[in-house]
Design a protein around this motif. Structure first.
Motif, PDB file in Angstrom:
ATOM      1  N   LYS A  97       1.158  -1.148   0.129  1.00  0.00           N
ATOM      2  CA  LYS A  97      -0.325  -0.065   0.185  1.00  0.00           C
ATOM      3  C   LYS A  97       0.929   1.194   0.009  1.00  0.00           C
ATOM      4  N   THR A 163      -4.326 -10.358  -2.178  1.00  0.00           N
ATOM      5  CA  THR A 163      -4.630  -8.627  -3.194  1.00  0.00           C
ATOM      6  C   THR A 163      -3.304  -9.031  -3.973  1.00  0.00           C
ATOM      7  N   PRO A 206      -4.810 -16.806   6.283  1.00  0.00           N
ATOM      8  CA  PRO A 206      -5.670 -15.990   7.378  1.00  0.00           C
ATOM      9  C   PRO A 206      -4.797 -15.335   7.687  1.00  0.00           C
ATOM     10  N   MET A 227     -10.026   3.933   5.145  1.00  0.00           N
ATOM     11  CA  MET A 227      -9.168   2.579   5.273  1.00  0.00           C
ATOM     12  C   MET A 227      -9.147   4.232   3.913  1.00  0.00           C
ATOM     13  N   LYS A 229      -7.990   5.444   0.225  1.00  0.00           N
ATOM     14  CA  LYS A 229      -7.984   4.741  -1.316  1.00  0.00           C
ATOM     15  C   LYS A 229      -6.730   5.049  -1.667  1.00  0.00           C
TER      16      LYS A 229
HETATM   17  N1  LIG Z   1      -4.635   1.686  -1.413  1.00  0.00           N
HETATM   18  C1  LIG Z   1      -4.791  -0.166  -1.714  1.00  0.00           C
HETATM   19  N2  LIG Z   1      -5.093  -1.046  -1.284  1.00  0.00           N
HETATM   20  C2  LIG Z   1      -4.671  -1.653  -1.339  1.00  0.00           C
HETATM   21  C3  LIG Z   1      -3.195  -2.672  -1.659  1.00  0.00           C
HETATM   22  N3  LIG Z   1      -3.443  -3.828  -1.818  1.00  0.00           N
HETATM   23  C4  LIG Z   1      -4.767  -4.537  -0.918  1.00  0.00           C
HETATM   24  N4  LIG Z   1      -5.550  -3.541  -0.673  1.00  0.00           N
HETATM   25  C5  LIG Z   1      -6.882  -3.496   0.051  1.00  0.00           C
HETATM   26  O1  LIG Z   1      -6.678  -3.559   1.181  1.00  0.00           O
HETATM   27  C6  LIG Z   1      -7.739  -4.421   1.412  1.00  0.00           C
HETATM   28  C7  LIG Z   1      -7.356  -5.701   2.003  1.00  0.00           C
HETATM   29  O2  LIG Z   1      -7.190  -6.141   1.525  1.00  0.00           O
HETATM   30  P1  LIG Z   1      -6.815  -8.321   1.488  1.00  0.00           P
HETATM   31  O3  LIG Z   1      -5.976  -8.494  -0.136  1.00  0.00           O
HETATM   32  O4  LIG Z   1      -8.017  -8.578   0.919  1.00  0.00           O
HETATM   33  O5  LIG Z   1      -6.121  -8.282   2.532  1.00  0.00           O
HETATM   34  P2  LIG Z   1      -5.660  -9.354   3.392  1.00  0.00           P
HETATM   35  O6  LIG Z   1      -4.299  -9.356   3.462  1.00  0.00           O
HETATM   36  O7  LIG Z   1      -5.748 -11.141   2.159  1.00  0.00           O
HETATM   37  O8  LIG Z   1      -6.508  -9.645   4.370  1.00  0.00           O
HETATM   38  P3  LIG Z   1      -7.524 -11.132   5.120  1.00  0.00           P
HETATM   39  O9  LIG Z   1      -7.490 -12.191   4.212  1.00  0.00           O
HETATM   40  O10 LIG Z   1      -8.569 -10.813   5.906  1.00  0.00           O
HETATM   41  O11 LIG Z   1      -6.165 -12.056   6.236  1.00  0.00           O
HETATM   42  C8  LIG Z   1      -8.549  -4.146   0.020  1.00  0.00           C
HETATM   43  O12 LIG Z   1     -10.099  -3.697   0.142  1.00  0.00           O
HETATM   44  C9  LIG Z   1      -7.587  -4.105  -1.158  1.00  0.00           C
HETATM   45  O13 LIG Z   1      -7.881  -3.607  -1.780  1.00  0.00           O
HETATM   46  C10 LIG Z   1      -2.273  -1.341  -2.330  1.00  0.00           C
HETATM   47  O14 LIG Z   1      -1.270  -1.704  -3.134  1.00  0.00           O
HETATM   48  N5  LIG Z   1      -3.156  -0.388  -2.203  1.00  0.00           N
END
Ligand SMILES: Nc1nc2c(ncn2[C@@H]2O[C@H](COP(=O)(O)OP(=O)(O)OP(=O)(O)O)[C@@H](O)[C@H]2O)c(=O)[nH]1
Ligand SMILES: [Mg+2]
Length: 325
Positions: A97, A163, A206, A227, A229
């Motif tokens: 991010k 992601t 997870p 969060m 954006k």
């Molecule tokens: N701005 C931004 N948002 C991001 C980025 N990568 C992920 N996100 C956002 O972060 C949020 C969580 O992303 P996930 O990939 O579901 O996170 P996770 O780590 O897999 O979460 P869990 O499955 O709950 O452990 C989502 O709303 C994504 O769109 C990024 O590089 N930039």
């Protein structure tokens, strides 16, 4: 035969509608919850106890596989070091991010802070999955440091693990699989194995739960505001006599005689007030060295050591830490 949901990793079942992994037909590849998140952006809260997530991470210890520790650079949780208690594997730190942190913060300074904070890593990469920033470089490092075919992706919930894996699938494999991602915590519920090529399998896990975070207290609509954006525009206040900084209806900060800069989502309503009519019942009185963190909401940099009082609507962690950059 056990069949897992390709979106969240949970074992599919067609018996109990309100339990994890429910699908009305075992012919489907997605559980109902994943189907609803993907098609209607409708999220049903469905998490498991944190110790079950910890057990999954601890199991990685039995292997010598490379671990990618994915950390949201804006919301580094208080207990981030906890992960190193569970694993002895080589850790490649992935700070993600980057797109939301102001560009005025130099990558060189981030690197200095990271090297100081994370002593047990073999390397690190600063990325943005959203903007495809530094993903080639990360992919090279994964291939350079991996000892075996399997590479685990771990971290706290919402860090952006799934992601990132989706981006790697899209960029570097022929597969069109997609893991479910969402703005709400606990999206991925069990391990998900993804073959990127003959020599590389990524395993999503997870995320560990962040203790006392605002993330767990609010609706998905609110979380969309909280969060960031896009690139955060920091807000600076020069404060003389006693004043209050109000962030939506989440917190009231009482301060005097200090200069402070708030890093928070641009969508949040932040006001300076001279008088407050109503306070919240969770009160924190603390001395802040140079950075104040409201877990899951924002952080504030101060120009000097100062006493602050925070009134918070929810019972969430509020603490002072040494700023990293
Ligand atoms: N701005 C931004 N948002 C991001 C980025 N990568 C992920 N996100 C956002 O972060 C949020 C969580 O992303 P996930 O990939 O579901 O996170 P996770 O780590 O897999 O979460 P869990 O499955 O709950 O452990 C989502 O709303 C994504 O769109 C990024 O590089 N930039
Ligand atoms: Mg996930």
């Amino acid at each position: 035969m056990i069949k897992k949901c390709i979106g969240c990793g949970s074992i599919l079942q067609d018996k109990e509608e309100n339990k994890i992994g429910y699908t009305y037909s075992l012919d489907k590849d997605l559980c109902n919850r994943c189907f609803r998140i993907r098609n209607y952006s409708e999220y049903t809260k469905m998490d498991r106890p944190n110790n079950e997530y910890i057990d999954i991470i601890k199991n990685i210890n039995k292997t010598d596989d490379l671990v990618l520790l994915v950390v949201d650079i804006f919301m580094i949780p208080k207990n981030i070091d906890e992960i190193f208690k569970y694993i002895n594997n080589n850790v490649l730190l992935v700070l993600t991010k980057r797109d939301v942190l102001p560009l005025s913060i130099k990558n060189e300074n981030i690197e200095i802070g990271i090297r100081k904070k994370f002593k047990n890593i073999i390397d690190y990469e600063l990325i943005s999955s959203l903007k495809n920033y530094n993903l080639d470089s990360l992919f090279e490092k994964i291939n350079k440091y991996k000892k075996s075919k399997n590479v685990y992706v771990v971290g706290f919930t919402n860090a952006g693990k799934s992601t990132l894996i989706n981006k790697i699938i899209y960029n570097y494999s022929d597969s069109n699989l997609e893991i479910t991602t969402s703005i709400m915590p606990s999206t991925t519920l069990d391990t998900i194995k993804i073959d990127i090529n003959d020599n590389l399998t990524l395993i999503d896990t997870p995320g560990l739960l962040v203790e006392n975070s605002l993330m767990d207290k609010v609706t998905s609509k609110e979380l969309k505001k909280i969060m960031p954006k896009n690139e955060i525009r920091p807000i600076t206040y020069q404060i003389k006599e006693k004043q209050y900084i109000v962030v939506e209806d989440y917190i009231i900060l009482e301060v005097s005689d200090v200069s402070l800069t708030i890093y928070a989502s641009n969508s949040l309503k932040i006001d300076r007030k001279y008088k407050i009519k109503e306070y919240y019942s969770n009160i924190h009185d603390l001395k802040v060295n140079n950075q104040l963190v409201i877990e899951g909401l924002l952080y504030i940099n101060f120009n000097k050591e100062t006493n602050v009082k925070i009134y918070s609507k929810y019972n969430i962690d509020v603490y002072s830490r040494e700023r990293l950059w």
